[in-house]
Design an enzyme around this catalytic site. Structure first.
Site, PDB file in Angstrom:
ATOM      1  N   SER A   1     -10.938   0.567  -6.532  1.00  0.00           N
ATOM      2  CA  SER A   1     -10.709   1.153  -7.799  1.00  0.00           C
ATOM      3  C   SER A   1     -11.557   1.156  -8.751  1.00  0.00           C
ATOM      4  O   SER A   1     -11.704   0.634 -10.114  1.00  0.00           O
ATOM      5  CB  SER A   1      -9.371   0.237  -8.595  1.00  0.00           C
ATOM      6  OG  SER A   1      -8.231   0.491  -7.776  1.00  0.00           O
TER       7      SER A   1
ATOM      8  N   SER B   1     -12.733   3.787  -9.667  1.00  0.00           N
ATOM      9  CA  SER B   1     -12.156   4.797 -11.116  1.00  0.00           C
ATOM     10  C   SER B   1     -11.374   4.225 -11.955  1.00  0.00           C
ATOM     11  O   SER B   1     -11.443   4.653 -13.132  1.00  0.00           O
ATOM     12  CB  SER B   1     -11.681   6.024 -10.370  1.00  0.00           C
ATOM     13  OG  SER B   1     -10.323   5.434  -9.509  1.00  0.00           O
TER      14      SER B   1
ATOM     15  N   GLU C   1       0.776  -1.274   0.240  1.00  0.00           N
ATOM     16  CA  GLU C   1       0.077   0.019   0.004  1.00  0.00           C
ATOM     17  C   GLU C   1       0.820   1.229   0.008  1.00  0.00           C
ATOM     18  O   GLU C   1       1.751   1.278   0.808  1.00  0.00           O
ATOM     19  CB  GLU C   1      -1.042  -0.020   1.203  1.00  0.00           C
ATOM     20  CG  GLU C   1      -2.344   0.223   0.993  1.00  0.00           C
ATOM     21  CD  GLU C   1      -2.939  -0.680  -0.040  1.00  0.00           C
ATOM     22  OE1 GLU C   1      -3.016  -0.255  -1.020  1.00  0.00           O
ATOM     23  OE2 GLU C   1      -3.342  -1.832   0.366  1.00  0.00           O
ATOM     24  N   HIS C   2       0.549   2.240  -1.032  1.00  0.00           N
ATOM     25  CA  HIS C   2       1.323   3.456  -1.053  1.00  0.00           C
ATOM     26  C   HIS C   2       2.800   3.366  -1.560  1.00  0.00           C
ATOM     27  O   HIS C   2       3.762   3.864  -1.093  1.00  0.00           O
ATOM     28  CB  HIS C   2       1.336   4.218   0.259  1.00  0.00           C
ATOM     29  CG  HIS C   2      -0.142   4.760   0.461  1.00  0.00           C
ATOM     30  ND1 HIS C   2      -0.379   6.329   0.000  1.00  0.00           N
ATOM     31  CD2 HIS C   2      -1.317   4.404   1.071  1.00  0.00           C
ATOM     32  CE1 HIS C   2      -1.622   6.641   0.249  1.00  0.00           C
ATOM     33  NE2 HIS C   2      -2.266   5.286   0.866  1.00  0.00           N
TER      34      HIS C   2
ATOM     35  N   TYR D   1      -4.344  11.965   0.655  1.00  0.00           N
ATOM     36  CA  TYR D   1      -3.422  10.983  -0.193  1.00  0.00           C
ATOM     37  C   TYR D   1      -2.424  11.663  -0.891  1.00  0.00           C
ATOM     38  O   TYR D   1      -1.251  11.583  -0.900  1.00  0.00           O
ATOM     39  CB  TYR D   1      -4.547  10.353  -1.323  1.00  0.00           C
ATOM     40  CG  TYR D   1      -4.037   9.591  -2.141  1.00  0.00           C
ATOM     41  CD1 TYR D   1      -4.042   7.999  -1.965  1.00  0.00           C
ATOM     42  CD2 TYR D   1      -3.270   9.769  -3.431  1.00  0.00           C
ATOM     43  CE1 TYR D   1      -3.359   7.047  -2.776  1.00  0.00           C
ATOM     44  CE2 TYR D   1      -2.564   8.972  -4.285  1.00  0.00           C
ATOM     45  CZ  TYR D   1      -2.620   7.496  -3.952  1.00  0.00           C
ATOM     46  OH  TYR D   1      -1.998   6.673  -4.843  1.00  0.00           O
TER      47      TYR D   1
ATOM     48  N   GLY E   1     -12.230   1.710  -2.103  1.00  0.00           N
ATOM     49  CA  GLY E   1     -10.908   1.422  -2.029  1.00  0.00           C
ATOM     50  C   GLY E   1     -10.524   0.393  -3.096  1.00  0.00           C
ATOM     51  O   GLY E   1      -9.555  -0.397  -3.016  1.00  0.00           O
TER      52      GLY E   1
ATOM     53  N   ASP F   1      -3.603   0.499 -10.112  1.00  0.00           N
ATOM     54  CA  ASP F   1      -4.971   0.226 -10.192  1.00  0.00           C
ATOM     55  C   ASP F   1      -5.355  -0.041 -11.625  1.00  0.00           C
ATOM     56  O   ASP F   1      -5.985  -1.037 -12.178  1.00  0.00           O
ATOM     57  CB  ASP F   1      -5.711   1.391  -9.498  1.00  0.00           C
ATOM     58  CG  ASP F   1      -5.541   1.528  -8.117  1.00  0.00           C
ATOM     59  OD1 ASP F   1      -5.121   0.958  -7.404  1.00  0.00           O
ATOM     60  OD2 ASP F   1      -6.252   2.676  -7.604  1.00  0.00           O
TER      61      ASP F   1
END
Length: 382
Positions: A130, A132, A36-37, A225, A128, A176
């Site tokens: 995805s 988008s 993550e990140h 974010y 979370g 993503d």
């Protein structure tokens, strides 16, 4: 979540436009098992595409206009002129993704062609998972199907990412879009976000993924974010690097006390998360559940303590799943943070026990209403 299929969305197109579409295309959402990140830091991620999709039914028009309708927004419509300069509209949501994708495809030399498009999806928004990126990759498939043009899957992911970075305004990494484009059935994908190389990692046949929406909605296009990304860039700059991928953990640990504490903790999360992601891929490939559980729990603790992106409700949800799993389930928050979902991996026989524990305990302890999503690792759009 809405039951959708290519056939159902074709029917919805016909009901709205009054004639049949020529085809329907789809692109999946994703769940990130670990990492993550790390993506925008040039690191490693281990996502799987899931069996929840954005569908787009299409038919050509004889002009240079796109007429788009969004089922998930009460059949709102918008029209996009393919030859106009695309302008962001802060009053709108989903049309900005369309305009951003059109802008980036045109930048990359694609002609594009007019069409009627009906969009419907069952990827939970704000979770979370995805939604988008699923929309962006589905749009790229749909628009290029209309114009008869082709694109490499990795290039499609880069176009989708650029639309989100440059037009929508979220500095997301590549994960993503890349997993939505290139996911494989019954496998996670180990992605090196520095060179965009991918390696499928098969999941043991008797293991399943359980996603639990915490009931805490989140949004990616927000200050937190983008702030985390800026903090990571500042930490890399301390070492004279443009990315934390170029920094070794030993280097970072030696700088404790010299680098400010916040930047140190942000960087420590990223560097240790990279190591955990590689360890998780090895554990998944070997069917080593104990090793996978260990790194998933360590990942969650790092997100909570060093990256500060979990919430009390999310932490409670992870605790419930781990306790119910009794050593047979790994769990962690997944996604950008500040709400959204928790992902658990466990043998199929254990999943009902996890679900029962969430249904019994989570709302009582937090006041939040969970949504349980059993998911399968699925194929990508290309």
């Amino acid at each position: 979540m809405t039951t959708l299929s290519n056939a159902r969305v074709s029917e919805m197109f016909a009901a709205f436009f009054g004639y049949q579409p020529v085809t329907t295309l789809k692109a999946p959402g994703r769940v990130n098992l670990i990492g993550e990140h790390t993506d925008y830091n040039g690191g490693f991620v281990l996502p799987a595409a899931i069996n929840y999709n954005t569908y787009i039914a299409i038919a050509p028009r004889d002009d240079r206009q796109l007429k788009l309708v969004a089922y998930n927004f009460d059949n709102q419509s918008c029209t996009v002129d393919l030859d106009a300069v695309q302008a962001h509209n802060a009053e709108e949501s989903w049309p900005n993704y369309v305009r951003g994708v059109v802008q980036e495809l045109r930048k990359n030399g694609f002609r594009l062609a007019g069409g009627d498009l009906y969009i419907a999806g069952n990827v939970p928004a704000g979770a979370g998972l995805s939604s988008s990126a699923s929309l962006e990759i589905a749009l790229i498939r749909a628009l290029l199907a209309l114009s008869g043009e082709v694109i490499d899957p990795t290039k499609a992911a880069l176009v989708g990412q650029a639309a989100e970075n440059n037009f929508v305004g979220c500095n997301c990494g590549i994960m993503d879009q890349l997993i939505s484009a290139r996911g494989q059935e019954n496998a996670a994908l180990l992605i090196d976000c520095q060179d965009l190389s991918v390696r499928p990692v098969s999941m043991p046949a008797d293991w399943e993924i359980l996603i639990v929406h915490s009931g805490v909605k989140r949004g990616l296009v927000d200050s937190e974010y983008n702030q985390r990304r800026q903090q990571c860039e500042a930490a890399a700059a301390f070492f004279g690097q443009t990315s934390l991928r170029a920094v070794e953990l030993d280097q970072l640990l030696a700088a404790e006390g010299k680098l400010d504490d916040l930047s140190f903790r942000r960087a420590r999360h990223v560097l240790t998360e990279n190591a955990r992601t590689l360890a998780a891929a090895a554990a998944l490939a070997a069917g080593d559940l104990s090793a996978l559980i260990e790194v998933m729990l360590a990942s969650h603790a790092s997100m909570r303590d060093d990256f500060n992106i979990t919430t009390p409700a999310i932490d409670t949800l992870v605790d419930i799943l781990v306790e119910a799993g009794a050593g047979q389930a790994g769990a962690r928050m997944t996604g950008g943070g500040f709400g959204g979902c928790v992902v658990a991996v466990a043998p199929a026989a254990v999943i009902p026990r996890l679900m029962a524990a969430v249904e019994t305990n989570y709302q009582a302890q937090t006041g939040c209403i969970p949504t349980l999503i059993r998911a399968k690792a699925s194929a990508g759009a290309f």
